[in-house]
Every structure is written in C-alpha cells, then in structure tokens.
Design an enzyme around this catalytic site. Structure first.
Site: not given
Ligand code: KDG
Ligand code: MG
Length: 408
Positions: A37, A122, A147, A216, A218, A289, A318, A322, A345, A408
């Site tokens: 990504n 999500h 999530r 999450d 992040h 993940r 994951h 993307d 996910e 992040w």
C-alpha cells in the site's frame, strides 16, 4: 516444467494492486499478490527489474529453492519491498503446483483442518448510532467477530473510522481517496484513551457477551499507554487488542504484557519470522498479524506460524482491502490447513475489484472458504485490469496538536 514468462500487472480498480503472473512452458498460469500500500511501484520495479530474469527458465515445482534464491542471493535481505516481491513469486508457484496437481493449495499444505476460517469484519462510527448500525449490518451478513473503531471527540478524522453516512455499507481504508501526498490527520492519545473504554462498554451492553470484539490501536501508543488501554478494556473481554505499540522494539511488549490479560495481536508491518523472534519466544503476543502478501508468501508464513504454534500463539492474518483477492486466497488456503489458526481479517473488496479478480471464495455462517478450484482459485481478468491504470495514492499520517508527527 519451467517458468517461461513473467508479467507484472498493476491495476487500480478502486485501489492499486500489483499482481505477478508466471506462465510455464506448458501454459500453466500462477498468480501472486505483490501489493504494498502506497509503495506499489517500488515492488513492481523490484519484480520487473531485479527478479523476473532470475525466474525465467527455472523449474516451477521447486518452491523452496525459488524462495531461498531471491532471499539469500541478492545480499540485501528482508524489508517490505523485498518480502512482498518474494511473497508474490511464492504464491504464484503454489498456484501453479495446485493447478498441475488438480488440487486446491490447502490440500498441498496438509489438507483441511477446519470447515472454514472464522473471519472478522470492520465496524466503525463517530456516533454510537452509526457504530451500532455498522455492527448490525455485519451481524446480518453472518460475522461472528467484529473489529470496533470509533471517532474520538475533538479529533476531526481518525484512521479506520468510516463516515457515519456510510455506516451500513462496505468500508474501505484510505487511501481509497487518491492523493499525491499523504493526507494529514490529527491525533490526541489522551482523548483516545479516555473515550475508547466507554465505546466498548456501550457495545457490550447492546450486543451481549457472545459477539467477538477486536480493536486496532494502529501503533499509536507507548508501552505504558498500551498497558493502560489493555487493562481498561479487560471488563469487555476483547478477542484482541491490535498494534498497541509500534513494536520495532520487541521488548516494549513486555511492559504491556505484565499489566494486562487482554490478548495482544501484532505484526502487520513485520515481514519475516525474525521480526517476531523475541515476542514469540517470550510469549508476549497471542496472535501473529502478518499477511502472506507482506511476509514472504505461504512458504515463509507457514514457517512463522509453526514457530508460533510451539508457544500456543495463533494466526490472525492481515486481510485489509489493500491485500488483493490473490493474497486473500493464499491466506485462506494457509488458514485452512494449519492447526494454530486463530482468525482471519476479512474486508470485502469492491465490485470493480471483484470483476478484475474472479474468485471462488465462499462465505457461510461466519466462515470463509477458498473454494475447491485447483491452485489458489483466483483468476485475473487482464482486459478488465487494463481499464484501471495505476493512480498515485498514499496512507494518511497524523500530527499532534503542537504539530509533531506522531507514530502510526
Ligand atoms: O496498508 C495499511 C492498512 O492495511 C492497515 O492500516 C490496515 O491496520 C490495518 C488493519 O488492521 O487492517
Ligand atoms: Mg491493523
């Protein structure tokens, strides 16, 4: 059976995807996902300019050797660009082997260990009503695990939170909005830590104890803040708290672990087993993940998960939008076959992506299945892909109120 042709296809049906297509002398085609990504063209170039020539003429059946060659051969190891490129080669070779054998890839990996892969969707919202609508929609679609991400009062935009107007619809991560430089978002950790436990309290009160809930962070917290959040969320019985710290420093997880029993998931930005060496050995996490796409393909993630299995650590691969349908298929085949599968996910791709990548996945009663087709079970419609040229797009980034660039 030798590899004769190597093509790298970049297409953007709503978002960018990089696909490696290997064709053998007898015309068998294998596909691999190389999408990174915001750095898609770097992997496309790595494959075209540095890997393609290594592949032409090689025996397509020698998957392990063809993994080791571009990993050990070039001197430079690891890193997301290299590992996404190697992942694509690896997936494409498994796809070819499955097609030649007439078997879905999970059969080659040891066969089926379960009926299907438990998957999470999500849900997000800036208001409780919007969040509840999103949760109800996912439940109606069969999801047993969801999530939860929420807007934070005082922050204009929070990553992973879709607009409330779209709460009932499919959510796509930025950068589905195309930009030539990253969009700036604001961030305030104290406001976030004050707000999130109340969101989970409301969700549990409304939806009961059975729904599996994930969150999450992040990578935005310090170890101490991660410990505080994990502890504050304990009454709401999370399936996992993801990426609480950036975790390049693997020891950071020790502090979090000492203070909370909330299960921890980490690793979507890691790309090799070595990034996990300490956190797995010291049992500092509960879920791995990594995606197959960013971590060297099926061959490498299988080794990583076998290492994790020794410590009762499970997979939580994951699977954002993307990761292309090819990468998702690779994750599903691996998830079907390993013993220590945890959860997958699953963000559904958009209609345009589904036309470019013809898939045979099934989604029944909260379980994902890769289908029964030989190989990975995904075909690339090259004509359709050609309609969507690459468009520059980046993930957003965030700054604190005083202007400091934040993690992040
Ligand atoms: O490319 C980055 C996204 O895939 C990532 O931010 C999504 O955090 C993510 C997740 O858990 O899916
Ligand atoms: Mg994540």
């Amino acid at each position: 059976m030798r590899i004769e042709k190597v093509d790298v296809i970049v297409t953007s049906p709503g978002r960018n995807f990089v696909t490696l297509k290997l064709t053998t002398g007898d015309g068998v085609v294998g596909l691999g996902d190389a999408t990174l990504n915001g750095r898609e063209l770097a992997v496309a170039s790595y494959l075209r300019d540095h890997v393609a020539a290594l592949l032409v003429g090689r025996q397509a059946h020698n998957i392990e050797d063809t993994w080791q060659y571009p990993y050990r051969g070039p001197y430079w190891r690891r890193g997301p660009v290299t590992m996404a490129a190697i992942a694509a080669v690896d997936m494409a070779l498994w796809d070819i082997k499955g097609k030649v054998a007439g078997l879905p890839v999970y059969q080659l990996l040891g066969g089926r260990s379960r009926r299907g892969a438990l998957a999470y969707g999500h849900a997000s919202g800036t208001t409780v009503e919007a969040l509840f609508t999103a949760i109800r929609n996912l439940r109606d679609d069969g999801f047993k695990a969801i999530r939860i991400q929420a807007g934070v009062p005082g922050l204009a935009r929070v990553y992973g939170v879709g607009s409330d107007q779209l709460a009932g619809q499919r959510y796509d991560y930025a950068p589905a909005a195309r930009t030539t430089v990253p969009v700036e978002e604001d961030w305030d950790t104290a406001a976030y830590l004050r707000h999130i436990p109340g969101v989970f309290e409301a969700v549990r009160a409304q939806f009961g104890a059975d729904l599996l809930l994930l969150h999450d962070a992040h990578h935005r917290l310090t170890p101490n803040q991660g410990a505080q959040l994990g502890r504050a969320l304990e009454p709401f019985d999370l399936f996992w708290l993801e990426d609480c710290t950036p975790a390049e420093n693997q020891e950071a997880l020790r502090l979090v672990r000492q203070h909370t029993t909330t299960p921890l998931a980490i690793g979507e930005v890691f790309n090799t087993v070595w990034d996990y060496q300490q956190i797995i050995r010291e049992q500092l996490i509960d879920y791995v993940r990594s995606s197959v796409t960013h971590t060297g393909g099926i061959t490498h993630v299988k080794k990583l998960l076998e290492y994790a299995a020794q410590y009762q650590i499970k997979s939580g691969m994951h699977g954002p939008t993307d990761v292309s349908p090819v990468g998702m298929a690779a994750a599903m085949h691996l998830g079907m076959s390993i013993h220590n599968f945890g959860i997958q996910e699953y963000m559904k791709h958009g209609a345009k992506t589904d036309l470019v990548f013809e898939q045979s996945f099934t989604w029944t009663d909260g379980l994902l299945h890769p289908g029964a087709k030989p190989g990975l079970g995904v075909e690339l419609n090259v004509d359709e892909a050609g309609k969507y040229p690459y468009e520059q797009a980046y993930l957003p980034y965030n700054r604190l109120a005083d202007g400091t660039v934040h993690d992040w």
